[in-house]
Design a protein around this motif. Structure first.
Motif, PDB file in Angstrom:
ATOM      1  N   UNK A 249       0.826  -1.206   0.000  1.00 43.78           N
ATOM      2  CA  UNK A 249       0.000   0.000   0.000  1.00 43.78           C
ATOM      3  C   UNK A 249       0.860   1.256   0.000  1.00 43.78           C
ATOM      4  N   UNK A 250       1.934   1.237   0.784  1.00 45.55           N
ATOM      5  CA  UNK A 250       2.836   2.400   0.788  1.00 45.55           C
ATOM      6  C   UNK A 250       3.461   2.604  -0.581  1.00 45.55           C
ATOM      7  N   UNK A 251       3.762   1.510  -1.261  1.00 47.65           N
ATOM      8  CA  UNK A 251       4.327   1.629  -2.605  1.00 47.65           C
ATOM      9  C   UNK A 251       3.333   2.309  -3.540  1.00 47.65           C
ATOM     10  N   UNK A 252       2.051   1.948  -3.426  1.00 48.36           N
ATOM     11  CA  UNK A 252       1.017   2.586  -4.241  1.00 48.36           C
ATOM     12  C   UNK A 252       0.894   4.073  -3.916  1.00 48.36           C
ATOM     13  N   UNK A 253       0.971   4.403  -2.629  1.00 49.11           N
ATOM     14  CA  UNK A 253       0.863   5.805  -2.217  1.00 49.11           C
ATOM     15  C   UNK A 253       2.034   6.613  -2.752  1.00 49.11           C
ATOM     16  N   UNK A 254       3.242   6.053  -2.684  1.00 54.15           N
ATOM     17  CA  UNK A 254       4.413   6.757  -3.190  1.00 54.15           C
ATOM     18  C   UNK A 254       4.306   6.942  -4.708  1.00 54.15           C
ATOM     19  N   UNK A 255       3.827   5.930  -5.403  1.00 53.80           N
ATOM     20  CA  UNK A 255       3.694   6.020  -6.862  1.00 53.80           C
ATOM     21  C   UNK A 255       2.698   7.109  -7.238  1.00 53.80           C
ATOM     22  N   UNK A 256       1.545   7.126  -6.557  1.00 55.77           N
ATOM     23  CA  UNK A 256       0.528   8.146  -6.836  1.00 55.77           C
ATOM     24  C   UNK A 256       1.074   9.543  -6.561  1.00 55.77           C
ATOM     25  N   UNK A 257       1.791   9.687  -5.432  1.00 61.95           N
ATOM     26  CA  UNK A 257       2.344  10.998  -5.083  1.00 61.95           C
ATOM     27  C   UNK A 257       3.345  11.458  -6.127  1.00 61.95           C
ATOM     28  N   UNK A 258       4.129  10.522  -6.659  1.00 71.03           N
ATOM     29  CA  UNK A 258       5.113  10.883  -7.677  1.00 71.03           C
ATOM     30  C   UNK A 258       4.422  11.389  -8.938  1.00 71.03           C
ATOM     31  N   UNK A 259       3.278  10.779  -9.302  1.00 73.48           N
ATOM     32  CA  UNK A 259       2.535  11.217 -10.476  1.00 73.48           C
ATOM     33  C   UNK A 259       1.963  12.609 -10.274  1.00 73.48           C
ATOM     34  N   UNK A 260       1.435  12.847  -9.080  1.00 69.44           N
ATOM     35  CA  UNK A 260       0.819  14.149  -8.787  1.00 69.44           C
ATOM     36  C   UNK A 260       1.860  15.253  -8.757  1.00 69.44           C
ATOM     37  N   UNK A 261       3.022  14.935  -8.226  1.00 67.05           N
ATOM     38  CA  UNK A 261       4.060  15.946  -8.080  1.00 67.05           C
ATOM     39  C   UNK A 261       4.852  16.187  -9.355  1.00 67.05           C
ATOM     40  N   UNK A 262       4.651  15.323 -10.344  1.00 67.27           N
ATOM     41  CA  UNK A 262       5.411  15.476 -11.594  1.00 67.27           C
ATOM     42  C   UNK A 262       5.095  16.840 -12.208  1.00 67.27           C
ATOM     43  N   UNK A 263       6.105  17.626 -12.513  1.00 66.30           N
ATOM     44  CA  UNK A 263       5.842  18.958 -13.070  1.00 66.30           C
ATOM     45  C   UNK A 263       5.154  18.876 -14.422  1.00 66.30           C
ATOM     46  N   UNK A 264       4.238  19.765 -14.624  1.00 69.47           N
ATOM     47  CA  UNK A 264       3.527  19.794 -15.906  1.00 69.47           C
ATOM     48  C   UNK A 264       4.497  20.171 -17.021  1.00 69.47           C
ATOM     49  N   UNK A 265       4.363  19.538 -18.186  1.00 66.03           N
ATOM     50  CA  UNK A 265       5.263  19.866 -19.288  1.00 66.03           C
ATOM     51  C   UNK A 265       5.099  21.325 -19.715  1.00 66.03           C
ATOM     52  N   UNK A 266       6.198  21.929 -20.081  1.00 63.34           N
ATOM     53  CA  UNK A 266       6.150  23.318 -20.524  1.00 63.34           C
ATOM     54  C   UNK A 266       5.382  23.406 -21.838  1.00 63.34           C
ATOM     55  N   UNK A 267       4.549  24.419 -21.986  1.00 65.47           N
ATOM     56  CA  UNK A 267       3.789  24.539 -23.228  1.00 65.47           C
ATOM     57  C   UNK A 267       4.710  24.803 -24.413  1.00 65.47           C
TER      58      UNK A 267
END
Length: 226
Positions: free
Chosen positions: A69-87
């Motif tokens: 479960x912690x692995x899933x939480x870390x994976x989700x957090x990494x996706x959310x924190x990923x910086x949006x690509x520059x336009x």
């Protein structure tokens, strides 16, 4: 006393407990064996390490469940924190031009026939040149090239619009070279011979014979090429 009267956002314990409370029901249930020790240590789920978890003396199945479960939480957090690509600057410039054209009451239908290709090449509207449009058109089939040329002419017509001039290129770009094959297409020799025989039989003047040959040539030019 200080904790009681401080802002809840400044209370580390409340921050931690709120973070745990925001987990899904399934995650809460799976992490229940370590939640209280973690909260007492002021550790949010993302603060936990494999070493800390192993120190909690969990049963093998519980440890495996907590780790998954912690692995899933870390994976989700990494996706959310990923910086949006520059336009893409070119895409931004084309969208700005589209909005400006519409503000003039002019339709932008079909503009993507030019803008899509330009964006692929990282070219803003102001970067377009006749050399680029000519080379791009040379790679297209006839229907696509025709649609491309139509949109280029529409863009050229906007060069005189004061509110758009700074967003567009300086020189017209729609004068594409004619790639159609030209030249004299002779009709089959047997047809020419038959025409000559007919004009000779009727003793027509040489000028009439030449005219008849010319009609055959023009007819041949009008026929679809195979």
């Amino acid at each position: 006393m200080m904790v009681r009267y401080s802002d809840a956002g400044d209370d580390p314990y409340r921050v931690v407990t709120r973070t745990w409370a925001e987990l899904s029901k399934a995650a809460k249930a799976a992490l229940d064996p370590i939640r209280k020790p973690a909260e007492r240590a002021l550790m949010c789920p993302l603060d936990l390490t494999p070493e800390w978890v192993s120190d909690q003396g969990l049963a093998t199945d519980q440890a495996a469940q907590v780790t998954d479960v912690l692995r899933e939480i870390f994976f989700y957090a990494a996706q959310v924190r990923r910086p949006a690509p520059l336009p893409n600057p070119a895409e931004v410039a084309w969208e700005a031009l589209r909005s400006a054209i519409r503000a003039q009451g002019i339709s932008t239908i079909g503009l993507t026939k030019v803008s899509s290709l330009a964006i692929e090449n990282c070219m803003a509207p102001s970067d377009l040149t006749l050399d680029w449009t000519s080379k791009a058109a040379a790679q297209m089939d006839t229907p696509k090239r025709t649609a491309f040329a139509i949109q280029l002419r529409k863009l050229d017509n906007l060069l005189g619009t004061p509110d758009l001039t700074t967003m567009l290129y300086a020189e017209p770009i729609s004068a594409l070279p004619d790639l159609r094959k030209h030249g004299k297409i002779e009709p089959p020799a047997d047809i020419i011979a038959a025409v000559d025989d007919i004009t000779a039989t009727h003793r027509r003047a040489k000028s009439t014979c030449n005219e008849a040959r010319g009609l055959c040539v023009r007819f041949g030019q009008q026929q679809p090429r195979t």
